[in-house]
Scaffold this motif. Structure first.
Motif, PDB file in Angstrom:
ATOM      1  N   TRP A 167      11.657  -1.163 -23.767  1.00  0.00           N
ATOM      2  CA  TRP A 167      10.928  -2.334 -24.265  1.00  0.00           C
ATOM      3  C   TRP A 167      10.025  -1.927 -25.432  1.00  0.00           C
ATOM      4  N   ASP A 168       9.885  -2.833 -26.413  1.00  0.00           N
ATOM      5  CA  ASP A 168       9.016  -2.529 -27.550  1.00  0.00           C
ATOM      6  C   ASP A 168       7.634  -3.161 -27.417  1.00  0.00           C
ATOM      7  N   HIS A 169       7.392  -3.867 -26.314  1.00  0.00           N
ATOM      8  CA  HIS A 169       6.055  -4.382 -25.989  1.00  0.00           C
ATOM      9  C   HIS A 169       5.715  -3.922 -24.572  1.00  0.00           C
ATOM     10  N   TRP A 170       4.427  -3.689 -24.332  1.00  0.00           N
ATOM     11  CA  TRP A 170       4.026  -3.211 -23.004  1.00  0.00           C
ATOM     12  C   TRP A 170       2.595  -3.639 -22.732  1.00  0.00           C
ATOM     13  N   GLY A 171       2.176  -3.520 -21.489  1.00  0.00           N
ATOM     14  CA  GLY A 171       0.807  -3.832 -21.089  1.00  0.00           C
ATOM     15  C   GLY A 171       0.492  -3.117 -19.790  1.00  0.00           C
ATOM     16  N   GLU A 172      -0.748  -2.681 -19.632  1.00  0.00           N
ATOM     17  CA  GLU A 172      -1.158  -1.913 -18.456  1.00  0.00           C
ATOM     18  C   GLU A 172      -1.861  -2.767 -17.408  1.00  0.00           C
ATOM     19  N   THR A 173      -2.580  -3.801 -17.839  1.00  0.00           N
ATOM     20  CA  THR A 173      -3.402  -4.591 -16.922  1.00  0.00           C
ATOM     21  C   THR A 173      -2.668  -5.862 -16.515  1.00  0.00           C
ATOM     22  N   PRO A 174      -2.476  -6.114 -15.203  1.00  0.00           N
ATOM     23  CA  PRO A 174      -1.839  -7.369 -14.784  1.00  0.00           C
ATOM     24  C   PRO A 174      -2.582  -8.576 -15.355  1.00  0.00           C
ATOM     25  N   GLY A 175      -1.868  -9.415 -16.090  1.00  0.00           N
ATOM     26  CA  GLY A 175      -2.484 -10.569 -16.704  1.00  0.00           C
ATOM     27  C   GLY A 175      -3.283 -10.261 -17.958  1.00  0.00           C
ATOM     28  N   GLY A 176      -3.293  -8.986 -18.364  1.00  0.00           N
ATOM     29  CA  GLY A 176      -4.093  -8.578 -19.518  1.00  0.00           C
ATOM     30  C   GLY A 176      -3.302  -8.588 -20.811  1.00  0.00           C
ATOM     31  N   ALA A 177      -3.786  -7.820 -21.786  1.00  0.00           N
ATOM     32  CA  ALA A 177      -3.207  -7.830 -23.125  1.00  0.00           C
ATOM     33  C   ALA A 177      -1.822  -7.180 -23.137  1.00  0.00           C
ATOM     34  N   VAL A 178      -0.979  -7.706 -23.995  1.00  0.00           N
ATOM     35  CA  VAL A 178       0.324  -7.121 -24.293  1.00  0.00           C
ATOM     36  C   VAL A 178       0.217  -6.473 -25.673  1.00  0.00           C
ATOM     37  N   TYR A 179       0.718  -5.257 -25.827  1.00  0.00           N
ATOM     38  CA  TYR A 179       0.615  -4.586 -27.122  1.00  0.00           C
ATOM     39  C   TYR A 179       1.982  -4.042 -27.527  1.00  0.00           C
ATOM     40  N   ALA A 180       2.133  -3.825 -28.834  1.00  0.00           N
ATOM     41  CA  ALA A 180       3.410  -3.382 -29.390  1.00  0.00           C
ATOM     42  C   ALA A 180       3.494  -1.860 -29.394  1.00  0.00           C
ATOM     43  N   LEU A 181       4.658  -1.352 -29.001  1.00  0.00           N
ATOM     44  CA  LEU A 181       4.925   0.081 -29.096  1.00  0.00           C
ATOM     45  C   LEU A 181       5.586   0.351 -30.450  1.00  0.00           C
ATOM     46  N   ASP A 182       4.851   0.048 -31.482  1.00  0.00           N
ATOM     47  CA  ASP A 182       5.383   0.084 -32.840  1.00  0.00           C
ATOM     48  C   ASP A 182       4.515   1.021 -33.675  1.00  0.00           C
TER      49      ASP A 182
END
Length: 311
Positions: A122-137
């Motif tokens: 995946w090229d997007h990810w997030g660590e916190t449930p319901g939190g921010a999504v960030y790009a692995l770019d």
């Protein structure tokens, strides 16, 4: 008033190495304050950080924080803090950004094993449930690093704070360059002849690796910061997976080596026990063939009959 020498910048450019370097030269660092009981994150070769606004009286003279750009304005406003200078190692922006994305992908594969069964990482990810999504770019990451870097340098320049810019990885290969660049903030006792031996004892060339890893992906050296010059997510993902494979191989080799050592130890212990048994058997045979053993045989028979007659 507390005086400090700070280490900042984009990170992934030898900042932890600089802490070790300054510590070895006698300056008070995170290593000094922890009595050598420091923890470096092995995958990232990272650590030895402090937050200058929250360390209180226990802060060392040398404070490393790649987050300094986030709170430099607050530091400059503090009347109880004097910044003697800021060391900022500079690395090719694409390499610095790629290094951070590779580490993020390593953690992703390590913690989310199911990702290996996906058609692509995946090229997007997030660590916190319901939190921010960030790009692995790497391009997005480079933009964040560049803006933070500019903000930091602009604020320091406006405030008249001495800035020591050192090129990475050059300073890992050239002790004279590093010494001459940092001379203004080094202890007076430091001299080039002693620095050279220290430099070689601290440098671990195998940890300066992103550029060579990217080269394996058949990419040219990254000369600029345009999006076309950045490696793709797939290429960085391959580097992350290669690192994880190397880790598994090293763990397997260590387990095999420990198993061989355990077997060798058991075999050695078995040989020692066999030698003890042989020695005792020899001593017992010598006792039974001795004159005193034969002479006391009738007495032993009497003792044995008395024992057998006891209720």
């Amino acid at each position: 008033m507390a005086n400090h020498l700070l280490i900042a910048g984009t990170g992934r450019a030898g900042t932890s190495l600089l802490v070790r370097y300054l510590n070895a030269l006698g300056l008070t660092t995170h290593i000094t304050r922890s009595n050598g009981q420091t923890h470096l994150i092995e995958d990232a070769n990272a650590g030895l950080e402090d937050l200058i606004l929250h360390g209180g009286e226990n802060l060392p003279y040398v404070v490393k924080s790649p987050w300094l750009y986030q709170f430099i304005d607050e530091v400059l406003k503090r009347a109880d803090i004097t910044i003697d200078g800021v060391i900022i190692p500079i690395r090719n922006l694409a390499e610095a950004a790629s290094s951070r994305i590779i580490l993020e992908l390593q953690r992703l594969h390590h913690t989310q094993e199911w990702m290996a069964d996906e058609a692509r990482t995946w090229d997007h990810w997030g660590e916190t449930p319901g939190g921010a999504v960030y790009a692995l770019d790497p391009v997005d990451q480079a933009r964040l690093l560049a803006v933070g870097f500019h903000h930091l340098v602009e604020r320091l320049t406006r405030a008249g704070i001495p800035i020591y810019l050192v090129a990475f990885p050059r300073f890992t290969q050239d002790p004279e360059y590093l010494f001459s660049t940092l001379r203004g903030c080094l202890p007076a006792s430091a001299n080039l002849s002693s620095i050279q031996a220290l430099h070689h004892s601290l440098i671990e060339p195998e940890k300066v690796r992103v550029e060579s890893e990217i080269a394996v992906q058949t990419l040219p050296r990254l000369p600029a910061a345009t999006s076309d010059d950045f490696p793709s997510l797939e290429q960085l993902d391959n580097i992350a997976l290669r690192r994880e494979i190397k880790k598994v191989r090293l763990l397997h080799a260590a387990a095999m080596d420990k198993g061989n050592q355990d077997r060798s130890a058991l075999e050695q212990k078995s040989r020692e026990q066999d030698q003890i048994i042989l020695r005792l058997q020899g001593e017992l045979s010598a006792i039974r063939s001795s004159t005193s053993w034969r002479m006391t045989q009738p007495l032993r028979h009497v003792v044995q009959r008395v024992r057998n007659q006891r209720p």
